[in-house]
Design a protein around this motif. Structure first.
Motif, PDB file in Angstrom:
ATOM      1  N   SER A  16       0.840  -1.196   0.000  1.00 59.91           N
ATOM      2  CA  SER A  16       0.000   0.000   0.000  1.00 59.91           C
ATOM      3  C   SER A  16       0.878   1.250   0.000  1.00 59.91           C
ATOM      4  O   SER A  16       2.050   1.212   0.380  1.00 59.91           O
ATOM      5  N   ALA A 123       0.430   0.166  -5.299  1.00 60.72           N
ATOM      6  CA  ALA A 123      -0.932   0.644  -5.467  1.00 60.72           C
ATOM      7  C   ALA A 123      -1.162   1.181  -6.873  1.00 60.72           C
ATOM      8  O   ALA A 123      -0.272   1.771  -7.490  1.00 60.72           O
ATOM      9  N   ARG A 245      -4.181   6.726   2.036  1.00 60.30           N
ATOM     10  CA  ARG A 245      -3.527   5.421   1.950  1.00 60.30           C
ATOM     11  C   ARG A 245      -4.290   4.587   0.929  1.00 60.30           C
ATOM     12  O   ARG A 245      -5.488   4.335   1.082  1.00 60.30           O
ATOM     13  N   PRO A 247      -4.634   0.999  -0.962  1.00 54.28           N
ATOM     14  CA  PRO A 247      -4.214  -0.399  -0.826  1.00 54.28           C
ATOM     15  C   PRO A 247      -3.405  -0.873  -2.015  1.00 54.28           C
ATOM     16  O   PRO A 247      -3.633  -0.446  -3.157  1.00 54.28           O
ATOM     17  N   GLY A 248      -2.442  -1.768  -1.752  1.00 56.94           N
ATOM     18  CA  GLY A 248      -1.735  -2.410  -2.846  1.00 56.94           C
ATOM     19  C   GLY A 248      -2.673  -3.336  -3.594  1.00 56.94           C
ATOM     20  O   GLY A 248      -3.694  -3.784  -3.069  1.00 56.94           O
ATOM     21  N   ARG A 253      -9.901  -6.572  -0.953  1.00 60.65           N
ATOM     22  CA  ARG A 253     -10.825  -5.447  -1.025  1.00 60.65           C
ATOM     23  C   ARG A 253     -12.207  -5.899  -0.599  1.00 60.65           C
ATOM     24  O   ARG A 253     -12.579  -7.029  -0.778  1.00 60.65           O
TER      25      ARG A 253
END
Length: 253
Positions: A16, A123, A245, A247-248, A253
Motif C-alpha cells: 500500500s 498501489a 492510503r 491499498p496495494g 478489497r
C-alpha cells in the motif's frame, strides 16, 4: 480536526502507498509564479491536480516551468483538457493518461477533465482534475460525468481513484452533494488544517475539494498552514492538500 502534521509519503510493506495529493486553482499563472511554486513545493505532493492552467500561447512552456520549479513533472492535461492539468513526482509510474472534453453549453466556457492512471508502490490509482461550470445545471451534469468516469475505471479494474478540483459549488450545493453522496469528501472525512479555500485574503467558503473512492483511507485533508504572503500572492484560491492510503493491488478489497 487533526492538528498533527499531515503524514508523509510512504510505501508500506504490504504494497500500500501513502500518497500526498494537492488540488489548486492557479489562475493561469497570472500572479506570482515564484510564490506559486513555493506553495506547491511546501505541500510535498506526489500528485497535483491543477485547475486554470495556462491554455493559450506557449502553454506547454509555462506548464513545464511550473513542474520544474515545483520539483515535479507534467503528467497530462493543460490546453487539451480545457484547463485542468496533472503534475506528479517521480514516485508515480504512469500507466495511462486521457484528456476529456465535456459537452459544452453554447455561450459558456469549454470544460474538461485531466485524467491518468498511475502506480505508486504496489498501489494503482486513477487521478482526475476538474474545474466545474459556473452554471448550476451544467455543473450538476458535469458531476455526473465525473462519477461515470470513475465508474468506468472501476469496470476496467482500477479499483481506487482520487478526484479533485474547483467545484464552483459549496458543500450544501446540489453538485457538491452529488459528489459527496458517492465519494469520500476529504475534508468531511478527515479534517486537517483549514476548511475554506476562497479567497486567500478573506477565506469564507469551501469551493475546492479532494474526493476519494471507497477503499481509499483518507488520513487528513484541508488547507495547509503556509506563509500568508505566498498564499495571497500565488493565486486567488487556497490549496487543498490531502494524504491518503491506497491499498496495494494484492490487498483484499
Amino acid at each position: 480536526m487533526a492538528t498533527d502534521p499531515l503524514p508523509p509519503s510512504a510505501t508500506e510493506p504490504d504494497g500500500s502507498a501513502v500518497v500526498r495529493v494537492l488540488s489548486y486553482n492557479i489562475r493561469s499563472m497570472r500572479d506570482d509564479r515564484e510564490a506559486l511554486a513555493r506553495v506547491i513545493r511546501a505541500c510535498e505532493p506526489d500528485l497535483v491536480l491543477i485547475q486554470e492552467a495556462p491554455r493559450f500561447f506557449r502553454w506547454r512552456k509555462k506548464a513545464a516551468w511550473l513542474a520544474a520549479h515545483s520539483d515535479l513533472v507534467v503528467l497530462g492535461g493543460g490546453a487539451p483538457a480545457a484547463g485542468p492539468l496533472l503534475l506528479c513526482s517521480l514516485r508515480a509510474t504512469v500507466e495511462h493518461t486521457e484528456d476529456v472534453l465535456l459537452p459544452r453549453t453554447p455561450g459558456l466556457h469549454q470544460r474538461g477533465f485531466a485524467t491518468a492512471v498511475v502506480r505508486i508502490g504496489g498501489a494503482r490509482l486513477g487521478v482526475l482534475s476538474c474545474h466545474l461550470s459556473l452554471q448550476a445545471d451544467e455543473r450538476y451534469e458535469q458531476a455526473g460525468l465525473l462519477l461515470e468516469h470513475l465508474e468506468g475505471w472501476r469496470a476496467r479494474g482500477v479499483a481506487h481513484a482520487i478526484a479533485g478540483g474547483d467545484l464552483n459549488d459549496r458543500p450544501d450545493g446540489r453538485t457538491f452533494r452529488r459528489l459527496a453522496g458517492e465519494l469520500q469528501d476529504g475534508w468531511a472525512t478527515a479534517p486537517w488544517g483549514g476548511e475554506f479555500t476562497s479567497v486567500p485574503s478573506d477565506p469564507h467558503q469551501r469551493i475546492d475539494a479532494i474526493f476519494a473512492t471507497e477503499g481509499v483511507e483518507v488520513l487528513g485533508c484541508g488547507v495547509p498552514e503556509l506563509p500568508g504572503a505566498d498564499l495571497r500572492a500565488a493565486t486567488d484560491h487556497l490549496p487543498v492538500v490531502g494524504a491518503v492510503r491506497v491499498p496495494g493491488e494484492g490487498a483484499r478489497r
